[in-house]
Design an enzyme around this catalytic site. Sequence first.
Site, PDB file in Angstrom:
ATOM      1  N   HIS A  63       0.825  -1.199   0.000  1.00 31.61           N
ATOM      2  CA  HIS A  63       0.000   0.000   0.000  1.00 31.61           C
ATOM      3  C   HIS A  63       0.865   1.257   0.000  1.00 31.61           C
ATOM      4  O   HIS A  63       2.063   1.214   0.311  1.00 31.61           O
ATOM      5  CB  HIS A  63      -0.941  -0.019   1.196  1.00 31.61           C
ATOM      6  CG  HIS A  63      -2.017  -1.044   1.075  1.00 31.61           C
ATOM      7  ND1 HIS A  63      -3.072  -1.140   1.953  1.00 31.61           N
ATOM      8  CD2 HIS A  63      -2.217  -2.042   0.163  1.00 31.61           C
ATOM      9  CE1 HIS A  63      -3.869  -2.133   1.598  1.00 31.61           C
ATOM     10  NE2 HIS A  63      -3.362  -2.696   0.511  1.00 31.61           N
ATOM     11  N   GLU A 115       0.908   3.989   1.953  1.00 34.10           N
ATOM     12  CA  GLU A 115       1.471   4.377   3.247  1.00 34.10           C
ATOM     13  C   GLU A 115       2.596   3.419   3.651  1.00 34.10           C
ATOM     14  O   GLU A 115       3.631   3.840   4.190  1.00 34.10           O
ATOM     15  CB  GLU A 115       0.370   4.379   4.316  1.00 34.10           C
ATOM     16  CG  GLU A 115      -0.826   5.265   3.983  1.00 34.10           C
ATOM     17  CD  GLU A 115      -1.927   4.498   3.260  1.00 34.10           C
ATOM     18  OE1 GLU A 115      -3.101   4.851   3.448  1.00 34.10           O
ATOM     19  OE2 GLU A 115      -1.614   3.552   2.492  1.00 34.10           O
ATOM     20  N   CYS A 157      -5.790   1.529   5.499  1.00 33.34           N
ATOM     21  CA  CYS A 157      -6.378   0.256   5.910  1.00 33.34           C
ATOM     22  C   CYS A 157      -5.851  -0.097   7.300  1.00 33.34           C
ATOM     23  O   CYS A 157      -4.998   0.603   7.862  1.00 33.34           O
ATOM     24  CB  CYS A 157      -6.022  -0.827   4.898  1.00 33.34           C
ATOM     25  SG  CYS A 157      -4.279  -1.319   4.964  1.00 33.34           S
ATOM     26  N   CYS A 202      -1.934  -0.776   7.397  1.00 36.65           N
ATOM     27  CA  CYS A 202      -1.164   0.471   7.308  1.00 36.65           C
ATOM     28  C   CYS A 202      -1.350   1.316   8.565  1.00 36.65           C
ATOM     29  O   CYS A 202      -0.427   2.020   8.995  1.00 36.65           O
ATOM     30  CB  CYS A 202      -1.565   1.256   6.074  1.00 36.65           C
ATOM     31  SG  CYS A 202      -0.983   0.524   4.523  1.00 36.65           S
TER      32      CYS A 202
END
Length: 331
Positions: free
Chosen positions: A261, A263, A289, A292
């Site tokens: 992801h 991040e 999410c 993260c």
Amino acid sequence: MRVGVAGLNAAGKGEVVRLLERRSFYRASLSDVIRADLAREGKEPTRENMIQRGRALRERFGPAVLAERAQRALPSDRNHVIDSIRHPAEVEALRAGGDFLLLWVEAPPRVRFERSRARGRAGDGEDFARFEELEARELASGEAAAQQLLAVRELADLVIPNDGSLEELGAKLEEALRDRLFFRERPSWDEYFMSIARVVASRSNCIKRKVGSVIALDRRIISTGYNGTPRGIRNCNEGGCPRCAGAAEAGTRLDECLCSHAEENAITQSAYHGVSVRGGTVYTTFCPCLICTKMIINAGLSEVVYDAHFPLGEVSVALFREAGIKVRQLG
């Protein structure tokens, strides 16, 4: 900032454009779109040909086509002055594209006629009656694709009288623009960093959702990240992620997803280069999410600013707050 310049024939629009060019504005013209179209067929850009071709383009592609095409070539990092605006739909399209100020240059008919004679441009009326006849065709029309200068005048933000010297015109222009242009507010830091995160997202190779993230510390970018497959792995849009390649429904087959992801990548990139993110703010185009979220907490980041909501985002927000991390949605 983009400034539009409109007015009747020989009102002094070109002089206003040149005055703005001296103030670091870059010129663009909707007429250039028509000239390019005529050039492809080897036709001369006479006034008559320009009027007819402009109408034909509006009939075929919509009344805002000239403005839409011209805007595509305008870089966003500079000021522009745009002339040859002759239809209200063009004004609406230019305003929809961002900051836009429309100036209408005004001069009496007899003054404009004498100016047109002095410049000797092909297609201008050779006498005052012919001058007025040609102009009447541009002022208003029941046809949606025809020029509608009177309607453009009604949309003007400022009217600049031009019945005197060039020096007087320059003084009027400077006075009119001073408060409207030269003291404009800059984007906030949140807007600045989030706009960069959106550009970062454009580098994503994920075929499901493009997400970008920026980590800033003391108003300085220290790391960026976007979602995609890990370093050295075939890109998602090349079939590297089985979940995306299989067009899985939202929330399903998560065990097949190989993408990192945004991040996550921003944090791991910082670690890769030995840069601490402790105390920083992460700007991300989607609410993080749960995975993260845990990485953000453990990395020591102090604030999360996100743009769009994400499924299960409530769980992440609650976890941030419990950990004492500021979290807010931009806007």
